[in-house]
Design a protein around this motif. Structure first.
Motif, PDB file in Angstrom:
ATOM      1  N   SER B 201       0.832  -1.212   0.000  1.00 47.86           N
ATOM      2  CA  SER B 201       0.000   0.000   0.000  1.00 47.86           C
ATOM      3  C   SER B 201       0.862   1.256   0.000  1.00 47.86           C
ATOM      4  CB  SER B 201      -0.935   0.011   1.213  1.00 47.86           C
ATOM      5  OG  SER B 201      -0.224   0.367   2.384  1.00 47.86           O
ATOM      6  N   LEU B 202       2.120   1.130   0.409  1.00 49.41           N
ATOM      7  CA  LEU B 202       3.022   2.282   0.390  1.00 49.41           C
ATOM      8  C   LEU B 202       3.681   2.451  -0.978  1.00 49.41           C
ATOM      9  CD1 LEU B 202       4.632   1.717   3.877  1.00 49.41           C
ATOM     10  CD2 LEU B 202       3.369   3.754   3.209  1.00 49.41           C
ATOM     11  N   GLY B 203       3.299   1.586  -1.919  1.00 47.18           N
ATOM     12  CA  GLY B 203       3.861   1.719  -3.260  1.00 47.18           C
ATOM     13  C   GLY B 203       5.124   0.907  -3.457  1.00 47.18           C
ATOM     14  N   LEU B 204       5.484   0.066  -2.480  1.00 49.31           N
ATOM     15  CA  LEU B 204       6.639  -0.812  -2.653  1.00 49.31           C
ATOM     16  C   LEU B 204       6.242  -1.965  -3.568  1.00 49.31           C
ATOM     17  CD1 LEU B 204       7.884  -0.931   1.037  1.00 49.31           C
ATOM     18  CD2 LEU B 204       9.192  -0.015  -0.879  1.00 49.31           C
ATOM     19  N   GLY B 205       7.102  -2.315  -4.487  1.00 53.42           N
ATOM     20  CA  GLY B 205       6.820  -3.410  -5.409  1.00 53.42           C
ATOM     21  C   GLY B 205       6.934  -4.767  -4.724  1.00 53.42           C
ATOM     22  N   ARG B 206       6.688  -5.787  -5.515  1.00 55.42           N
ATOM     23  CA  ARG B 206       6.720  -7.144  -4.982  1.00 55.42           C
ATOM     24  C   ARG B 206       8.096  -7.491  -4.411  1.00 55.42           C
ATOM     25  NH1 ARG B 206       3.197 -10.826  -6.872  1.00 55.42           N
ATOM     26  NH2 ARG B 206       3.051  -9.955  -8.945  1.00 55.42           N
ATOM     27  N   TRP B 207       9.137  -7.160  -5.169  1.00 57.07           N
ATOM     28  CA  TRP B 207      10.488  -7.534  -4.746  1.00 57.07           C
ATOM     29  C   TRP B 207      10.956  -6.756  -3.513  1.00 57.07           C
ATOM     30  CZ3 TRP B 207      13.921 -10.793  -3.860  1.00 57.07           C
ATOM     31  CH2 TRP B 207      15.248 -10.443  -3.649  1.00 57.07           C
ATOM     32  N   PRO B 208      10.844  -5.407  -3.501  1.00 54.00           N
ATOM     33  CA  PRO B 208      11.246  -4.691  -2.270  1.00 54.00           C
ATOM     34  C   PRO B 208      10.453  -5.144  -1.045  1.00 54.00           C
ATOM     35  CG  PRO B 208      10.932  -3.147  -4.063  1.00 54.00           C
ATOM     36  CD  PRO B 208      10.450  -4.475  -4.570  1.00 54.00           C
ATOM     37  N   THR B 209       9.175  -5.491  -1.247  1.00 54.62           N
ATOM     38  CA  THR B 209       8.363  -5.974  -0.125  1.00 54.62           C
ATOM     39  C   THR B 209       8.953  -7.259   0.447  1.00 54.62           C
ATOM     40  OG1 THR B 209       6.362  -4.986  -1.018  1.00 54.62           O
ATOM     41  CG2 THR B 209       6.069  -6.785   0.542  1.00 54.62           C
ATOM     42  N   TYR B 212      12.647  -6.353   2.016  1.00 53.10           N
ATOM     43  CA  TYR B 212      12.790  -5.532   3.221  1.00 53.10           C
ATOM     44  C   TYR B 212      11.779  -5.857   4.311  1.00 53.10           C
ATOM     45  CZ  TYR B 212      15.752  -2.817   0.150  1.00 53.10           C
ATOM     46  OH  TYR B 212      16.738  -2.452  -0.713  1.00 53.10           O
ATOM     47  N   VAL B 213      10.639  -6.437   3.936  1.00 54.13           N
ATOM     48  CA  VAL B 213       9.590  -6.654   4.933  1.00 54.13           C
ATOM     49  C   VAL B 213       9.401  -8.136   5.254  1.00 54.13           C
ATOM     50  CG1 VAL B 213       7.125  -6.345   5.429  1.00 54.13           C
ATOM     51  CG2 VAL B 213       8.407  -4.528   4.275  1.00 54.13           C
ATOM     52  N   VAL B 214       9.255  -8.975   4.236  1.00 50.35           N
ATOM     53  CA  VAL B 214       8.893 -10.374   4.502  1.00 50.35           C
ATOM     54  C   VAL B 214      10.107 -11.200   4.934  1.00 50.35           C
ATOM     55  CG1 VAL B 214       7.939 -12.485   3.506  1.00 50.35           C
ATOM     56  CG2 VAL B 214       6.944 -10.268   2.919  1.00 50.35           C
TER      57      VAL B 214
END
Lengths: 258, 301
Positions: B201-209, B212-214
């Protein structure tokens, strides 16, 4: 924005929904939503749980693909095939009921992650922007804390700041105080009030009726997947036209929430 | 609304003021009851241990066959003469481990990510990852070591290493990556979908998500099972002995055993493995206990 010339941007319309439908399996949650939101307008979505408020907000943010209908942001159709969803989402901030902060990152990193990785801002600039926002909302001393060290109210304010750091055109707030202890609700509402006073265009799904009445330019009552009734807060809360709106508000009053 | 259920879990996790279970205090399940019951319990435990071990030791050393067993397996002289060389050779096992582990961690993560890609477009990628993990988890590691260690050098291909040890380590990497990929996958699937929603929802794409997050959250959660596989890998470095000429600890022990008609060198090799694996295993237990306490306390990560 390249699409601004196609009309809509100049007429002061921030967001327009035409016949938006959404089903989960056999359950049709949105049954044709039409809605126009002007720039700097604050709209509160009210209605019982399951009436489709959250789904509507998630559809606008493209977290859920719509089954039918179209959504325009400043005149550009964002539901068109081939639209870059990441670019659209950078213009539309959303804040969730459950905060959804990244638990493995400090407050500052939570806020700067997307500006750096999605907008490509230099780290120093993103941090400057984040610190200014934290300062503005009284959270500057929390910048190096991890989310689980913060109260629910602080976490939700950080989540709002995180969305704001993308400098969105529109903010979507999905029952942002529903998961909070009662004494923590006020601090979050005051942040939203400040945003409204600053001219932010907002679509707010909420159960806080007194707050909705106070802050909204317009109230939309969702029932069974449609906007059953909409109008200025004073009229909706004092003389609702629809029987179902009346009954919903009656239940809210009996629950002591208005 | 339809997806609103996710919010409840987070509420339970984040809200302050929730009733907290009593702190776990001691981490050891063996020693914890003792600490709880005090000095008397410790005294009883010590006495009981002395009696049990005493009876066991007495009955073993009194048995008619004990001298033969002692000389064959626990021969002090044999031990002193063979242990230094075996310990030196054990460095090879450590080296195999150190070389294999980084490749396993990287390759397994790639497999896990391939398998978690959504949508019909990525079906072939997912299918490849699934077939891979099914194959290498289903085949005994020793068989893979044999096939690669003897097979590939025998082909004599130009530009391909001929060293069986190299291929033995490759076999370990291929085999263990399948297991470790499943561990990673469990971790990736344990990250709540609301985290992905927040990032996207912050506009991060699949790969950055993912990046950096998952993945950071997933890896943190699977450190204990990953270490478990470390322990298993350290033991399985002995399998490389089947294909290499230069002996590592196990092979050296075998050689000594055959030359001396005595099994003590094998026990010496076992001791070397235990020196590494027991502390690792205790560390895993400690991490698991700490993770459980944190989860029960609702403190997040």
């Amino acid at each position: 924005m390249t699409a601004d010339a196609s009309g809509g941007a100049a007429d002061g319309v921030a967001l327009r929904l035409e016949g938006v439908r959404k089903s989960f399996g056999k359950l049709e949650v949105l049954k044709g939503i039409d809605l126009t939101v002007g720039e700097h307008e604050v709209i509160c979505l009210i209605g019982a749980s399951g009436s489709g408020k959250s789904t509507l907000l998630r559809c606008i943010n493209l977290l859920e693909p719509v089954d039918a209908g179209r959504i325009f942001v400043h005149g550009e159709e964002i539901t068109a095939p081939g639209v870059d969803v990441n670019r659209v989402r950078r213009r539309i901030g959303i804040v969730f009921q459950s905060f959804n902060l990244f638990p493995h990152m400090t407050v500052l990193r939570n806020i700067t992650l997307a500006p750096i990785k999605a907008l490509g801002l230099p780290k120093a600039e993103a941090e400057g922007r984040a610190l200014a926002l934290l300062e503005r909302f009284g959270l500057a001393d929390k910048k190096d804390e991890y989310p689980d060290r913060l109260s629910g109210g602080q976490q939700q304010r950080v989540a709002i700041v995180r969305a704001l750091a993308m400098e969105p055109d529109i903010m979507l707030l999905d029952e942002v105080t529903s998961a909070l202890d009662p004494e923590l609700v006020a601090e979050v509402l005051s942040v939203i009030r400040e945003l409204a006073e600053g001219g932010m265009t907002m679509l707010i799904a909420t159960h806080e009726m007194a707050f909705a009445r106070d802050i909204a330019d317009r109230i939309c009552f969702l029932d069974g997947g449609v906007i059953l009734e909409e109008g200025p807060p004073e009229r909706i809360f004092t003389e609702p036209r629809e029987e179902r709106t009346r009954r919903f508000l009656q239940r809210i009053i009996e629950a002591g929430r208005l | 609304m339809a997806r609103g259920g996710g919010g409840e879990g987070h509420r339970a996790r984040y809200l302050p003021g929730d009733p907290r279970p009593p702190e776990g205090g001691p981490t050891s399940r063996i020693l914890a009851p003792l600490r709880a019951e005090g000095a008397r319990a410790v005294a009883v435990a010590v006495a009981s241990t002395v009696v049990v071990l005493g009876v066991l030791g007495w009955s073993i050393t009194r048995s008619a066959n004990w001298p033969a067993v002692r000389d064959a397996f626990f021969n002090g002289l044999e031990f002193r003469e063979t242990f230094p060389e075996i310990a030196r050779r054990f460095l090879r096992n450590v080296a195999y481990f150190m070389v294999a582990e980084p490749f396993i961690l990287a390759f397994a993560l790639l497999l896990a990510v391939m398998r978690s890609l959504p949508g019909p477009v990525f079906f072939p990628i997912r299918a490849m990852a699934i077939v891979y993990t099914d194959f290498f988890r289903g085949v005994p590691t020793v068989l893979v070591v044999y096939i690669l260690g003897f097979g590939v050098p025998a082909l004599g291909l130009a530009g391909v290493p001929r060293d069986p040890g190299f291929w033995g380590v490759v076999a370990l990497v291929l085999s263990y990556s399948a297991y470790v990929a499943e561990v990673y996958r469990a971790g990736i699937e344990s990250v709540h979908p609301s985290q992905v929603a927040a990032a996207r929802s912050l506009g991060l794409g699949r790969w950055p998500t993912l990046r950096y997050v998952v993945i950071p959250q997933a890896v943190r959660r699977v450190v204990p099972p990953l270490l478990n596989d470390f322990v298993a890998l350290q033991k399985d470095t002995a399998l490389v002995a089947f294909v290499v000429a230069a002996p590592e600890a196990f092979k050296m022990a075998q050689i000594q055993q055959a030359a001396r008609f005595n099994f003590t060198p094998l026990l010496a090799a076992a001791l070397m493995f235990l020196v590494i694996t027991v502390p690792l295993t205790r560390t895993v237990d400690w991490l698991v206990a700490r993770e459980r306490r944190r989860r029960e306390a609702g403190g997040g990560l």
